[in-house]
Write a protein that holds these residues in place. Structure first.
Motif, PDB file in Angstrom:
ATOM      1  N   ASP A 296      40.400  37.336  44.554  1.00 54.05           N
ATOM      2  CA  ASP A 296      41.365  38.022  45.427  1.00 54.05           C
ATOM      3  C   ASP A 296      42.654  38.330  44.677  1.00 54.05           C
ATOM      4  O   ASP A 296      43.247  39.414  44.840  1.00 54.05           O
ATOM      5  N   VAL A 297      43.115  37.379  43.867  1.00 53.72           N
ATOM      6  CA  VAL A 297      44.342  37.609  43.081  1.00 53.72           C
ATOM      7  C   VAL A 297      44.138  38.757  42.109  1.00 53.72           C
ATOM      8  O   VAL A 297      45.002  39.638  41.951  1.00 53.72           O
ATOM      9  N   MET A 298      42.999  38.792  41.442  1.00 57.78           N
ATOM     10  CA  MET A 298      42.737  39.867  40.468  1.00 57.78           C
ATOM     11  C   MET A 298      42.691  41.227  41.164  1.00 57.78           C
ATOM     12  O   MET A 298      43.221  42.214  40.658  1.00 57.78           O
ATOM     13  N   LEU A 299      42.050  41.272  42.347  1.00 63.44           N
ATOM     14  CA  LEU A 299      41.964  42.535  43.076  1.00 63.44           C
ATOM     15  C   LEU A 299      43.353  43.035  43.460  1.00 63.44           C
ATOM     16  O   LEU A 299      43.667  44.218  43.326  1.00 63.44           O
ATOM     17  N   SER A 300      44.188  42.106  43.921  1.00 73.20           N
ATOM     18  CA  SER A 300      45.549  42.485  44.309  1.00 73.20           C
ATOM     19  C   SER A 300      46.343  42.995  43.113  1.00 73.20           C
ATOM     20  O   SER A 300      47.064  43.988  43.204  1.00 73.20           O
ATOM     21  N   LEU A 301      46.196  42.337  41.963  1.00 76.07           N
ATOM     22  CA  LEU A 301      46.945  42.742  40.769  1.00 76.07           C
ATOM     23  C   LEU A 301      46.489  44.101  40.263  1.00 76.07           C
ATOM     24  O   LEU A 301      47.301  44.945  39.860  1.00 76.07           O
TER      25      LEU A 301
END
Length: 598
Positions: A296-301
């Motif tokens: 989820d963090v990677m997708l947001s970034l």
């Protein structure tokens, strides 16, 4: 309805009276219907009225305190209906009715200020006066001048007419007209300072409208500018973070370049390979959850990098931020404050706008409202004129039965309407007058200037009877401000029997008893023919004061007692002949038996 009256240490106003006899203590429990207050001349019947006036908010007088006492005190208990005007007044005063009752109390010390209390709470004296106006009406020589005023007569007639729709329609039209007149006067009377204020508001509103700010726009633009100015740093930082988390996103395939996501996946696979469940599967589950968070963090970034501000004009953003900042400096401190100021300025500008177009529009509107008010006043005049004719006839008929044959009441309703609204006032365009003719051949004279106290009391009784008859038809509720009460109202008549005797006295008693069918009636009388019609009778008399009955000093005191059974027969006999002979007692019994309404 007055249920109970308690009096302590009350005397006449003038202590110089040789036969001064104070009321040390009296407790009168009234009932619905008619109550007679009787007693020998000079016994102190008028002091009961003084007590009621006290709890009705009358001016306090330390001269009312009996000799040797520290204060005089009077308390009345009234029954009131939920939702009544009296109940509403008590609620507003912070002392609501308790179990449908109101306690009105007044104490007057020998030294110091009097106290007014409502249900145990201190209230201004005016509150008691307002309540008394809804609860009790005294028709005595000292109280008749109220109905002599044009305002009271108009209120009585309007209440008798019962045309609330016409009255409310006029009041609404009149108020709208007056509000617009005030606005026009303000515009026409504007001084230079007001015009300067209008010019300033116009310029300020125009400037804000040119910029056309939106709520929160300045903060959004500043955030956008920061992103544009730091686009390179954002791309570099996000790329490094994504590479560390998942090397495949950046093109790494060898084990040495594995990211956090790959390492977590390997750890999960290793634990699952144990195939023993328990703590190993729990650890694997936790690592999988961590892996989901990493994804989820990677997708947001990666979205942040993809949402770059390529092609956005940084100069245009800075110029817009500058324009918004200028507005905030003048009418801030926030952009929301600027928007709120602009809205308020627009409203103020409408009131200050004295342009020819605005004045023309308001003048046209004023003409429309004036025509509406004139029309409403005309309808109100018709209702009043019809009610005046009917009330005049009924009162004149009643007077003939009250030993005032040939007397009459003529109620005139004169319209001042001339086609414009100039003659209108808050209560319409009519001049109302109650003109009384006390005997044939007498000129018509205004009430209060044309009759004795007894005649005025009987005239008021006739008005109340006519109003009661109207209420019986279910067509009107009568005024509380000088007469015409509703069921539950308390009417007190003093001197109503002055100059009356014989058959006329019997008819007077009958008419009082008739009124008592729709309202509580208390009459102070010296005529047995009147008292015999009462449902209850109290006798006021003098007695030697003693320490036993609470007197603080020797002398004479006034007592009040309820006369029932043979005691009432003896009191009526005394009123008839001054004695208690067998003949007078038989006459009293006969009179009491005959004094019954069909």
């Amino acid at each position: 309805m007055l249920e109970e009256l308690e009096i302590r240490n009350l005397g006449p106003i003038h202590h110089a009276v040789l036969d001064f006899a104070p009321i040390r203590h009296a407790l009168l429990d009234f009932a619905p219907g008619m109550t007679a207050i009787t007693g020998e001349t000079g016994a102190g019947k008028s002091m009961l009225l003084n007590a009621i006036r006290l709890i009705s908010g009358a001016q306090a007088d330390a001269g009312r305190i009996s000799a040797g006492a520290d204060e005089t005190r009077a308390q009345g208990i009234f029954a009131v209906a939920d939702g009544s005007a009296a109940a509403a007044i008590a609620d507003d005063a912070g002392a609501p009715a308790e179990d449908g009752e109101l306690f009105l109390t007044r104490s007057v010390p020998a030294k110091g200020r009097s106290r007014a209390m409502l249900n145990g709470h201190s209230v201004p004296r005016g509150v008691l006066a307002d309540l008394a106006g809804e609860l009790v009406t005294i028709h005595g020589q000292a109280d008749q001048l109220r109905i002599a005023s044009a305002a009271r007569q108009r209120e009585f007639l309007d209440a008798y007419a019962g045309d609330d729709k016409a009255l409310e329609s006029y009041r609404a039209a009149w108020q709208a007209l007056k509000d617009l007149d005030a606005k026009l006067a303000k515009l026409h009377g504007q001084e230079a300072e007001a015009r300067q204020r209008a010019d300033y508001l116009k310029d300020a509103v125009a400037r804000i409208d040119r910029v056309a700010p939106q709520p929160g726009e300045d903060e959004e633009l500043k955030a956008k500018r920061d992103r544009i100015e730091n686009a390179a740093a954002i791309a570099q930082g996000v790329g490094g973070a994504v590479a560390a988390l998942d090397s495949s996103q950046m093109g790494y395939d060898d084990d040495g370049g594995a990211g956090v996501a790959q390492l977590l996946d390997r750890a999960v696979q290793s634990l699952r390979g144990i195939r023993l469940g328990g703590v190993f599967d729990e650890a694997a589950d936790r690592l999988e959850a961590i892996g989901g968070e990493v994804s989820d963090v990677m997708l947001s970034l990666t979205r942040e990098v993809g949402d770059g501000e390529d092609g956005t004009d940084l100069d245009a953003i800075n110029e817009r931020i500058h324009d918004l900042s200028e507005l905030v400096k003048r009418w801030g401190p926030t952009l929301e404050d600027v928007l709120a100021w602009r809205e308020q300025a627009g409203l103020e500008l409408e009131d200050l706008d004295a342009s020819p177009e605005k004045l023309e529009e308001l003048t046209r509107r004023r003409a429309e409202l004036a025509a509406k008010a004139v029309k409403a006043a005309g309808r109100l005049h018709e209702a009043r004129a019809k009610a005046a004719r009917e009330l005049s006839r009924k009162v004149s008929d009643e007077l003939a039965d009250l030993a005032m044959s040939g007397a009459g009441l003529d109620i005139t309703v004169s319209s001042r309407l001339d086609g414009t609204a100039d003659a209108l006032e808050a209560h319409g365009g009519d001049d109302i007058a109650f003109l009384f003719t006390p005997f044939p051949g007498s000129p018509q004279l205004p009430m209060g200037k044309s009759a004795s106290g007894g005649e005025l009391s009987r005239l008021m009784l006739a008005l109340e009877l006519a109003s009661a008859e109207r209420r019986g038809d279910g067509t009107a509720a009568a005024s509380r401000t000088g007469g015409g009460g509703t069921p539950g109202m308390t009417f007190i008549f003093d001197e109503v029997d002055a100059g009356v005797g014989g058959k006329a006295a019997v008819e007077l008693g009958r008419r009082l008893a008739t009124l008592a069918r729709s309202a509580q009636v208390i009459v102070v009388t010296h005529l047995a023919q009147v008292a015999s019609w009462a449902d209850a009778q109290f006798v006021v008399s003098k007695a030697a004061a003693s320490e036993a009955n609470g007197a603080a000093a020797k002398g004479v005191a006034t007592t009040v007692s309820r006369a029932e059974g043979e005691d009432r027969v003896r009191e009526v006999a005394r009123m008839l002949s001054g004695s208690e002979s067998e003949t007078s007692l038989d006459h009293a019994r006969e009179l009491l038996a005959q004094s019954k309404l069909d």
